[in-house]
Design an enzyme around this catalytic site. Sequence first.
Site, PDB file in Angstrom:
ATOM      1  N   GLY A 110      -4.088  -4.024  -4.733  1.00 28.40           N
ATOM      2  CA  GLY A 110      -5.060  -3.007  -5.152  1.00 28.40           C
ATOM      3  C   GLY A 110      -4.277  -1.755  -5.485  1.00 28.40           C
ATOM      4  N   HIS A 111      -4.008  -1.536  -6.752  1.00 33.46           N
ATOM      5  CA  HIS A 111      -3.196  -0.384  -7.159  1.00 33.46           C
ATOM      6  C   HIS A 111      -4.115   0.747  -7.601  1.00 33.46           C
ATOM      7  CE1 HIS A 111       0.650  -2.986  -7.769  1.00 33.46           C
ATOM      8  NE2 HIS A 111       0.190  -2.955  -6.528  1.00 33.46           N
TER       9      HIS A 111
ATOM     10  N   ASP B  38       0.817  -1.219   0.000  1.00 33.70           N
ATOM     11  CA  ASP B  38       0.000   0.000   0.000  1.00 33.70           C
ATOM     12  C   ASP B  38       0.849   1.267   0.000  1.00 33.70           C
ATOM     13  OD1 ASP B  38      -2.264  -1.685   0.254  1.00 33.70           O
ATOM     14  OD2 ASP B  38      -1.911  -1.786   2.408  1.00 33.70           O
TER      15      ASP B  38
ATOM     16  N   LYS C  82       2.324   2.218  -5.190  1.00 32.46           N
ATOM     17  CA  LYS C  82       3.039   1.784  -6.395  1.00 32.46           C
ATOM     18  C   LYS C  82       2.262   2.109  -7.670  1.00 32.46           C
ATOM     19  CE  LYS C  82       3.155  -2.250  -4.443  1.00 32.46           C
ATOM     20  NZ  LYS C  82       2.895  -1.967  -3.029  1.00 32.46           N
TER      21      LYS C  82
ATOM     22  N   GLN D  12       2.360  -5.736  -3.335  1.00 30.57           N
ATOM     23  CA  GLN D  12       2.623  -5.876  -1.896  1.00 30.57           C
ATOM     24  C   GLN D  12       3.957  -5.162  -1.569  1.00 30.57           C
ATOM     25  OE1 GLN D  12       1.702  -9.210  -3.502  1.00 30.57           O
ATOM     26  NE2 GLN D  12      -0.296  -8.298  -3.301  1.00 30.57           N
TER      27      GLN D  12
HETATM   28  P1  IMP Z   1      -2.701 -12.718   1.066  1.00 31.47           P
HETATM   29  O1  IMP Z   1      -1.549 -12.463   0.174  1.00 31.47           O
HETATM   30  O2  IMP Z   1      -3.996 -12.199   0.528  1.00 31.47           O
HETATM   31  O3  IMP Z   1      -2.819 -14.142   1.514  1.00 31.47           O
HETATM   32  O4  IMP Z   1      -2.470 -11.880   2.421  1.00 31.47           O
HETATM   33  C1  IMP Z   1      -1.346 -12.123   3.272  1.00 31.47           C
HETATM   34  C2  IMP Z   1      -0.993 -10.866   4.038  1.00 31.47           C
HETATM   35  O5  IMP Z   1      -0.518  -9.890   3.126  1.00 31.47           O
HETATM   36  C3  IMP Z   1      -2.166 -10.207   4.775  1.00 31.47           C
HETATM   37  O6  IMP Z   1      -1.657  -9.570   5.938  1.00 31.47           O
HETATM   38  C4  IMP Z   1      -2.642  -9.148   3.798  1.00 31.47           C
HETATM   39  O7  IMP Z   1      -3.294  -8.089   4.446  1.00 31.47           O
HETATM   40  C5  IMP Z   1      -1.318  -8.719   3.187  1.00 31.47           C
HETATM   41  N1  IMP Z   1      -1.471  -8.211   1.826  1.00 31.47           N
HETATM   42  C6  IMP Z   1      -1.664  -8.931   0.699  1.00 31.47           C
HETATM   43  N2  IMP Z   1      -1.734  -8.136  -0.369  1.00 31.47           N
HETATM   44  C7  IMP Z   1      -1.556  -6.886   0.081  1.00 31.47           C
HETATM   45  C8  IMP Z   1      -1.498  -5.622  -0.559  1.00 31.47           C
HETATM   46  O8  IMP Z   1      -1.594  -5.486  -1.780  1.00 31.47           O
HETATM   47  N3  IMP Z   1      -1.309  -4.550   0.252  1.00 31.47           N
HETATM   48  C9  IMP Z   1      -1.145  -4.673   1.599  1.00 31.47           C
HETATM   49  N4  IMP Z   1      -1.184  -5.837   2.230  1.00 31.47           N
HETATM   50  C10 IMP Z   1      -1.389  -6.936   1.484  1.00 31.47           C
END
Ligand code: IMP
Length: 424
Positions: A40-41, A13, A16, A224
């Site tokens: 989520g970009h 977040d 990017k 991420q």
């Molecule tokens: P997952 O990748 O959806 O399984 O999530 C694993 C962890 O990564 C969780 O703590 C999510 O909140 C975090 N996470 C996954 N994608 C994002 C992102 O795009 N932004 C921020 N946190 C993320």
Amino acid sequence: MAVDLLLGLQWGDEGKGKIVDVLTSKYDIIARFQGGPNAGHTLVFNGKKHVLHTIPSGIFHDETVNLVGNGVVIDPVIFKKELDKLDEQNVDYKSSLLISRKAHIILPTHRLLDAASEASKGKAKIGSTLKGIGPTYMDKTGRNGIRVGDIELDGWEKKYRALAKKHEAMIAFYNVDVQYDLEELETEFFEAIETLKSLTFIDSEDYLHKAQKSEKSILAEGAQGSLLDIDFGTYPFVTSSNTTAAGACTGLGIAPNKIGEVYGIFKAYTTRVGSGPFPTELFDEVGETMGRVGHEFGATTGRARRCGWLDLVALKYACAVNGVTQLIMMKGDVLSGFNTLKVCTSYNYKGETISHLPYNIESENVTPIYTELKGWKEDLTSMTEASQMPKELNDYIAFLEKELEIPITVVSVGPDRKQTIVRK
Ligand code: IMP
């Protein structure tokens, strides 16, 4: 030509999407290399907000090729929704959006497995976005996955059926309450597969090798952040891919010696969504103000993000793991109005002062040690030139540059494309 990387240095977040969109005019190709619809970009231009999940952030530029690389996991249903949104805005993606045949597909049962796995963990849950990311990468490394290239082949549905059946048995094994109607989910899934098939699938590593030879400029867009990396993040509270520079090599087929600039992007403070340790997290009015002013809610899940001061111990670590050559500081505007700003420069770790990120950063082991800097009062959001920036902001930046030993070349002061100050 070398491939440049843009990587998040915190827990995701960082912004990017906005910066890729700003940089896209410099590049022929924008390529995503890992993650999937958990991302989520957000891009804002002409007064409108756009959120992309799997599609690279260069998609709104006519001249740019947007590649979804082999390291990405694609949920056809979410992908179709993204395409529908682009259609509504008359964005012509048919010739500019390319998909790697080696990218893995998220099945409806991967999403259900994610939900079952999280439910079974109770309080120890990861806080996953529940998009099926973990189970899909598990099937990839377990050599059971279904790839985009498979759906071009006859009889792939048989492979699908066997895998979905296995997943159903696994869901039952978790013995938690996950309600679902697979038939309904599959109708939507197979419809979306047909939409996916109408796009161009390529052998993307070969495409990128040829592009590099013919001097095309390429930007690899991370998703991420480094502290969510499967190896270097705050395991197990991480995502399931390599979000760091090495992930761009494996997720696109780029050789390490072909990497050029590494843009590292960070917020002027820190946020985290989901569970896991966060040494500089604030539970007071200051953290609440950061969240409110910074609109800190997840672009994918809408969850409130946890907020805290900038953590230079963690940031230095991320710069080292990625080989960052230039820094981009986001959301400088959110810090306007604080009398004093704190920056964590070391940790008290079990009674000892340390300046590296230790194996365990749970709060019972780690207390942040802060340096205080003077804040600024000015609203930054309409500034476009470095010369307009207040002295205290320049001092804040100079302090970070000295600590990190990397130049901060861009400062973002709002979500819009135009709210971007280039310093050097
Ligand atoms: P997952 O990748 O959806 O399984 O999530 C694993 C962890 O990564 C969780 O703590 C999510 O909140 C975090 N996470 C996954 N994608 C994002 C992102 O795009 N932004 C921020 N946190 C993320």
